[in-house]
Design a protein around this motif. Sequence first.
Motif, PDB file in Angstrom:
ATOM      1  N   ARG A  27      10.997  49.716  24.274  1.00  0.00           N
ATOM      2  CA  ARG A  27      10.750  51.069  24.785  1.00  0.00           C
ATOM      3  C   ARG A  27      11.021  52.119  23.700  1.00  0.00           C
ATOM      4  O   ARG A  27      10.249  53.053  23.534  1.00  0.00           O
ATOM      5  CB  ARG A  27      11.600  51.349  26.021  1.00  0.00           C
ATOM      6  CG  ARG A  27      10.926  50.833  27.288  1.00  0.00           C
ATOM      7  CD  ARG A  27      11.626  51.295  28.536  1.00  0.00           C
ATOM      8  NE  ARG A  27      12.475  50.160  28.954  1.00  0.00           N
ATOM      9  CZ  ARG A  27      13.721  50.242  29.373  1.00  0.00           C
ATOM     10  NH1 ARG A  27      14.297  51.406  29.492  1.00  0.00           N
ATOM     11  NH2 ARG A  27      14.396  49.173  29.707  1.00  0.00           N
ATOM     12  N   LEU A  28      12.107  51.945  22.974  1.00  0.00           N
ATOM     13  CA  LEU A  28      12.423  52.877  21.889  1.00  0.00           C
ATOM     14  C   LEU A  28      11.352  52.850  20.789  1.00  0.00           C
ATOM     15  O   LEU A  28      10.934  53.894  20.280  1.00  0.00           O
ATOM     16  CB  LEU A  28      13.789  52.554  21.275  1.00  0.00           C
ATOM     17  CG  LEU A  28      15.003  53.011  22.068  1.00  0.00           C
ATOM     18  CD1 LEU A  28      16.278  52.473  21.426  1.00  0.00           C
ATOM     19  CD2 LEU A  28      15.072  54.515  22.157  1.00  0.00           C
ATOM     20  N   ARG A  29      10.916  51.635  20.449  1.00  0.00           N
ATOM     21  CA  ARG A  29       9.874  51.494  19.416  1.00  0.00           C
ATOM     22  C   ARG A  29       8.582  52.174  19.868  1.00  0.00           C
ATOM     23  O   ARG A  29       7.954  52.917  19.106  1.00  0.00           O
ATOM     24  CB  ARG A  29       9.634  50.014  19.109  1.00  0.00           C
ATOM     25  CG  ARG A  29       8.665  49.775  17.956  1.00  0.00           C
ATOM     26  CD  ARG A  29       8.554  48.309  17.564  1.00  0.00           C
ATOM     27  NE  ARG A  29       8.354  47.379  18.658  1.00  0.00           N
ATOM     28  CZ  ARG A  29       7.169  47.095  19.207  1.00  0.00           C
ATOM     29  NH1 ARG A  29       6.078  47.659  18.765  1.00  0.00           N
ATOM     30  NH2 ARG A  29       7.085  46.242  20.210  1.00  0.00           N
ATOM     31  N   GLU A  30       8.181  51.964  21.126  1.00  0.00           N
ATOM     32  CA  GLU A  30       6.973  52.599  21.654  1.00  0.00           C
ATOM     33  C   GLU A  30       7.099  54.127  21.640  1.00  0.00           C
ATOM     34  O   GLU A  30       6.168  54.839  21.284  1.00  0.00           O
ATOM     35  CB  GLU A  30       6.691  52.094  23.072  1.00  0.00           C
ATOM     36  CG  GLU A  30       6.193  50.670  23.119  1.00  0.00           C
ATOM     37  CD  GLU A  30       6.076  50.139  24.542  1.00  0.00           C
ATOM     38  OE1 GLU A  30       6.274  50.922  25.504  1.00  0.00           O
ATOM     39  OE2 GLU A  30       5.800  48.937  24.692  1.00  0.00           O
ATOM     40  N   ARG A  31       8.270  54.588  22.018  1.00  0.00           N
ATOM     41  CA  ARG A  31       8.499  56.038  22.031  1.00  0.00           C
ATOM     42  C   ARG A  31       8.445  56.616  20.616  1.00  0.00           C
ATOM     43  O   ARG A  31       7.866  57.675  20.386  1.00  0.00           O
ATOM     44  CB  ARG A  31       9.839  56.344  22.674  1.00  0.00           C
ATOM     45  CG  ARG A  31      10.094  57.809  22.766  1.00  0.00           C
ATOM     46  CD  ARG A  31      10.810  58.166  23.969  1.00  0.00           C
ATOM     47  NE  ARG A  31      10.851  59.616  24.024  1.00  0.00           N
ATOM     48  CZ  ARG A  31      11.653  60.289  24.753  1.00  0.00           C
ATOM     49  NH1 ARG A  31      12.480  59.665  25.541  1.00  0.00           N
ATOM     50  NH2 ARG A  31      11.636  61.589  24.751  1.00  0.00           N
ATOM     51  N   MET A  32       9.045  55.926  19.659  1.00  0.00           N
ATOM     52  CA  MET A  32       9.002  56.385  18.272  1.00  0.00           C
ATOM     53  C   MET A  32       7.570  56.404  17.739  1.00  0.00           C
ATOM     54  O   MET A  32       7.171  57.340  17.048  1.00  0.00           O
ATOM     55  CB  MET A  32       9.889  55.489  17.391  1.00  0.00           C
ATOM     56  CG  MET A  32      11.367  55.754  17.588  1.00  0.00           C
ATOM     57  SD  MET A  32      12.412  54.687  16.588  1.00  0.00           S
ATOM     58  CE  MET A  32      11.927  55.140  14.959  1.00  0.00           C
ATOM     59  N   LEU A  33       6.780  55.382  18.083  1.00  0.00           N
ATOM     60  CA  LEU A  33       5.377  55.354  17.667  1.00  0.00           C
ATOM     61  C   LEU A  33       4.606  56.518  18.277  1.00  0.00           C
ATOM     62  O   LEU A  33       3.788  57.161  17.609  1.00  0.00           O
ATOM     63  CB  LEU A  33       4.728  54.027  18.058  1.00  0.00           C
ATOM     64  CG  LEU A  33       5.106  52.815  17.206  1.00  0.00           C
ATOM     65  CD1 LEU A  33       4.528  51.537  17.820  1.00  0.00           C
ATOM     66  CD2 LEU A  33       4.633  52.986  15.777  1.00  0.00           C
TER      67      LEU A  33
END
Length: 120
Positions: A27-33
């Motif tokens: 979720r964090l990776r998707e949000r950062m992207l």
Amino acid sequence: LEANISKLTKTQDLNKHLKKEINDMNRLRERMLLIEESTTLNTLDVSLDLIKKVEEISKINKDLKDRNDELEINLQIPPKKSMKTKKCQECLTLSENKEQMLLAQGALFESDEEETDQGI
């Protein structure tokens, strides 16, 4: 057997915890992207706006340079008699003619007075 069951339970708990961490990280990776893409798009929009503004300012600058060159050329060429100058000369001529007429009328008026004074 109880030791194996205890190890299995600990392993299952650890597995649950690791799965939760993996999901949180995803979720964090998707949000950062998403944030990065948004920033990239925003930067692109700002860049396009800046390019348009620079083009507009360049055009205005060119027009001003052209106008400045034209004014400099006009300053170097001796001025021709313009309509205003001709009009002023016409006004001066009319004024001179009017003055001559007034002087002539004044002379006639004086001669009329002399004739009146002499009884003619």
